[in-house]
Design a protein around this motif. Structure first.
Motif, PDB file in Angstrom:
ATOM      1  N   ILE A  24     -59.786  61.774 123.255  1.00 29.06           N
ATOM      2  CA  ILE A  24     -59.764  60.471 122.600  1.00 29.06           C
ATOM      3  C   ILE A  24     -58.375  59.860 122.670  1.00 29.06           C
ATOM      4  O   ILE A  24     -57.372  60.556 122.759  1.00 29.06           O
ATOM      5  CB  ILE A  24     -60.224  60.542 121.125  1.00 29.06           C
ATOM      6  CG1 ILE A  24     -59.258  61.380 120.292  1.00 29.06           C
ATOM      7  CG2 ILE A  24     -61.628  61.064 121.019  1.00 29.06           C
ATOM      8  CD1 ILE A  24     -59.511  61.308 118.817  1.00 29.06           C
ATOM      9  N   ARG A  32     -56.690  54.868 116.995  1.00 25.42           N
ATOM     10  CA  ARG A  32     -57.097  56.225 116.623  1.00 25.42           C
ATOM     11  C   ARG A  32     -56.743  56.429 115.159  1.00 25.42           C
ATOM     12  O   ARG A  32     -55.606  56.258 114.750  1.00 25.42           O
ATOM     13  CB  ARG A  32     -56.342  57.223 117.506  1.00 25.42           C
ATOM     14  CG  ARG A  32     -56.571  58.671 117.161  1.00 25.42           C
ATOM     15  CD  ARG A  32     -55.939  59.582 118.202  1.00 25.42           C
ATOM     16  NE  ARG A  32     -54.528  59.355 118.406  1.00 25.42           N
ATOM     17  CZ  ARG A  32     -53.561  60.054 117.807  1.00 25.42           C
ATOM     18  NH1 ARG A  32     -53.854  61.027 116.979  1.00 25.42           N
ATOM     19  NH2 ARG A  32     -52.292  59.791 118.057  1.00 25.42           N
ATOM     20  N   VAL A  92     -61.478  54.867 116.520  1.00 28.57           N
ATOM     21  CA  VAL A  92     -61.952  56.199 116.891  1.00 28.57           C
ATOM     22  C   VAL A  92     -61.367  57.189 115.899  1.00 28.57           C
ATOM     23  O   VAL A  92     -60.227  57.058 115.478  1.00 28.57           O
ATOM     24  CB  VAL A  92     -61.591  56.580 118.346  1.00 28.57           C
ATOM     25  CG1 VAL A  92     -62.344  55.728 119.326  1.00 28.57           C
ATOM     26  CG2 VAL A  92     -60.113  56.475 118.588  1.00 28.57           C
ATOM     27  N   ASP A  94     -59.969  60.730 114.656  1.00 26.44           N
ATOM     28  CA  ASP A  94     -59.308  61.965 115.078  1.00 26.44           C
ATOM     29  C   ASP A  94     -59.266  62.894 113.871  1.00 26.44           C
ATOM     30  O   ASP A  94     -58.530  62.644 112.927  1.00 26.44           O
ATOM     31  CB  ASP A  94     -57.895  61.650 115.572  1.00 26.44           C
ATOM     32  CG  ASP A  94     -57.111  62.889 115.966  1.00 26.44           C
ATOM     33  OD1 ASP A  94     -57.722  63.968 116.065  1.00 26.44           O
ATOM     34  OD2 ASP A  94     -55.898  62.760 116.188  1.00 26.44           O
TER      35      ASP A  94
END
Length: 118
Positions: A24, A32, A92, A94
């Motif tokens: 990612i 992120r 996204v 993490d």
């Protein structure tokens, strides 16, 4: 726990972290969202990996939040508000090598409930 056990746990988490980070990456439009948890508190930040800058951050210690599921939900609400203020709706996630369970899962679910698409 002995030092040997703790060292092994940390080594395994770092191994998982590298494996996840290889897959990612965040950009300015879709950063992120990285979470860090200690025994006492949790932290979150939105990172643009292209320019290596932090776009938004939330500190559970400053908000007086403990590192439990309820605290994660409160921190996610504050973090979602700061992301929306910057015009970020998609990110996204993490998990930073942690298992997607407990505090980490509660944080991600609360972000989704507050309008951030993960």
């Amino acid at each position: 726990m002995t030092a040997k056990v703790l060292k092994r746990k940390l080594a395994l988490r770092l191994k998982r972290k590298k494996r996840v980070r290889g897959k990612i990456s965040g950009v300015a439009s879709c950063p992120r969202v990285s979470i860090f948890k200690s025994n006492r508190t949790i932290y979150a930040q939105a990172i643009d990996d292209v320019t290596a800058t932090t776009l938004a951050a939330a500190d559970g210690r400053k908000l007086g939040i403990k590192a439990n599921k309820d605290g994660a939900a409160v921190l996610a609400k504050e973090f979602a508000a700061s992301l929306k203020a910057k015009g970020i709706e998609v990110a996204v996630f993490d998990r930073n090598g942690y298992l997607y369970h407990g505090v980490v899962a509660a944080f991600a679910d609360a972000l989704r409930e507050n309008g951030i698409k993960l």
